[in-house]
Scaffold this motif. Sequence first.
Motif, mmCIF file in Angstrom:
data_model
loop_
_atom_site.group_PDB
_atom_site.id
_atom_site.type_symbol
_atom_site.label_atom_id
_atom_site.label_comp_id
_atom_site.label_asym_id
_atom_site.label_seq_id
_atom_site.Cartn_x
_atom_site.Cartn_y
_atom_site.Cartn_z
ATOM 1 N N UNK A 207 0.833 -1.201 0.000
ATOM 2 C CA UNK A 207 0.000 0.000 0.000
ATOM 3 C C UNK A 207 0.876 1.264 0.000
ATOM 4 N N UNK A 208 1.946 1.257 0.771
ATOM 5 C CA UNK A 208 2.854 2.412 0.788
ATOM 6 C C UNK A 208 3.486 2.619 -0.587
ATOM 7 N N UNK A 209 3.880 1.519 -1.241
ATOM 8 C CA UNK A 209 4.472 1.612 -2.575
ATOM 9 C C UNK A 209 3.441 2.105 -3.589
ATOM 10 N N UNK A 210 2.239 1.570 -3.510
ATOM 11 C CA UNK A 210 1.156 1.966 -4.419
ATOM 12 C C UNK A 210 0.810 3.444 -4.230
ATOM 13 N N UNK A 211 0.747 3.896 -2.981
ATOM 14 C CA UNK A 211 0.444 5.300 -2.701
ATOM 15 C C UNK A 211 1.559 6.200 -3.211
ATOM 16 N N UNK A 212 2.802 5.753 -3.090
ATOM 17 C CA UNK A 212 3.919 6.519 -3.644
ATOM 18 C C UNK A 212 3.749 6.673 -5.156
ATOM 19 N N UNK A 213 3.393 5.590 -5.829
ATOM 20 C CA UNK A 213 3.154 5.665 -7.278
ATOM 21 C C UNK A 213 2.035 6.637 -7.605
ATOM 22 N N UNK A 214 0.984 6.613 -6.804
ATOM 23 C CA UNK A 214 -0.129 7.538 -7.034
ATOM 24 C C UNK A 214 0.323 8.984 -6.867
ATOM 25 N N UNK A 215 1.096 9.249 -5.819
ATOM 26 C CA UNK A 215 1.577 10.618 -5.586
ATOM 27 C C UNK A 215 2.495 11.067 -6.719
ATOM 28 N N UNK A 216 3.364 10.173 -7.204
ATOM 29 C CA UNK A 216 4.234 10.524 -8.331
ATOM 30 C C UNK A 216 3.405 10.822 -9.584
ATOM 31 N N UNK A 217 2.364 10.029 -9.815
ATOM 32 C CA UNK A 217 1.482 10.299 -10.951
ATOM 33 C C UNK A 217 0.745 11.627 -10.756
ATOM 34 N N UNK A 218 0.255 11.873 -9.548
ATOM 35 C CA UNK A 218 -0.431 13.134 -9.283
ATOM 36 C C UNK A 218 0.505 14.324 -9.497
ATOM 37 N N UNK A 219 1.786 14.154 -9.225
ATOM 38 C CA UNK A 219 2.752 15.240 -9.449
ATOM 39 C C UNK A 219 2.845 15.572 -10.937
ATOM 40 N N UNK A 220 2.876 14.547 -11.783
ATOM 41 C CA UNK A 220 2.910 14.773 -13.231
ATOM 42 C C UNK A 220 1.605 15.422 -13.696
ATOM 43 N N UNK A 221 0.488 14.917 -13.197
ATOM 44 C CA UNK A 221 -0.816 15.471 -13.551
ATOM 45 C C UNK A 221 -0.905 16.930 -13.120
ATOM 46 N N UNK A 222 -0.400 17.229 -11.924
ATOM 47 C CA UNK A 222 -0.418 18.597 -11.395
ATOM 48 C C UNK A 222 0.333 19.548 -12.315
ATOM 49 N N UNK A 223 1.522 19.122 -12.755
ATOM 50 C CA UNK A 223 2.304 19.971 -13.673
ATOM 51 C C UNK A 223 1.597 20.131 -15.013
ATOM 52 N N UNK A 224 0.994 19.047 -15.508
ATOM 53 C CA UNK A 224 0.328 19.099 -16.815
ATOM 54 C C UNK A 224 -0.857 20.053 -16.817
ATOM 55 N N UNK A 225 -1.578 20.110 -15.703
ATOM 56 C CA UNK A 225 -2.762 20.953 -15.620
ATOM 57 C C UNK A 225 -2.516 22.252 -14.867
ATOM 58 N N UNK A 226 -1.262 22.501 -14.514
ATOM 59 C CA UNK A 226 -0.881 23.709 -13.779
ATOM 60 C C UNK A 226 -1.737 23.891 -12.522
ATOM 61 N N UNK A 227 -1.869 22.808 -11.759
ATOM 62 C CA UNK A 227 -2.628 22.819 -10.510
ATOM 63 C C UNK A 227 -1.721 23.259 -9.358
ATOM 64 N N UNK A 228 -2.297 23.584 -8.219
ATOM 65 C CA UNK A 228 -1.476 23.978 -7.066
ATOM 66 C C UNK A 228 -0.467 22.880 -6.699
ATOM 67 N N UNK A 229 0.692 23.267 -6.209
ATOM 68 C CA UNK A 229 1.774 22.328 -5.905
ATOM 69 C C UNK A 229 1.392 21.301 -4.847
ATOM 70 N N UNK A 230 0.461 21.624 -3.983
ATOM 71 C CA UNK A 230 0.078 20.691 -2.906
ATOM 72 C C UNK A 230 -0.838 19.574 -3.402
ATOM 73 N N UNK A 231 -1.343 19.678 -4.609
ATOM 74 C CA UNK A 231 -2.308 18.710 -5.137
ATOM 75 C C UNK A 231 -1.845 17.257 -5.010
ATOM 76 N N UNK A 232 -0.586 16.926 -5.331
ATOM 77 C CA UNK A 232 -0.187 15.516 -5.225
ATOM 78 C C UNK A 232 -0.299 14.947 -3.812
#
Length: 140
Positions: free
Chosen positions: A97-122
């Motif tokens: 679960x910790x590894x899966x959540x890390x992957x989700x946060x890394x994906x959210x970081x890419x999504x955040x940059x792509x959509x120019x969302x606030x930095x805290x979004x991930x």
Amino acid sequence: MTQAIGLTVFLLATLGLAQAQIGHPLTYRVASGAIIGMSIVIATTFLWLWRVRLTPLALGMAFSWAGGALVMVWWWKIADKTGTPTALDAAALLLAVATYTTGAILHFAVITRSFDLPRATPIVLPVVAYILSATVACIG
């Protein structure tokens, strides 16, 4: 990579503390529900990306994350019917679960940059997923 490993260690410790406070069964349900929610958001985003750019990688990622969500839903429902995995499985589950959540946060970081969302979004999205999952797990 150092940041990802540090995040995984932090999440593993947090999940371990949660398990110590609320027990293995509820920790399992809360963590699984959060992973399901995050997986659905990531799968939907990759499906949208595939639709816009028609990249095979995006389609593969959409199916991968959707598949992960479906497997977790299946396990979540099994836990409702037959009980949660044994305590012996707990350490391996928390690491997954910790590894899966890390992957989700890394994906959210890419999504955040792509959509120019606030930095805290991930970080906010997984926290919200865990809170919603905890609410559902405690109600149901």
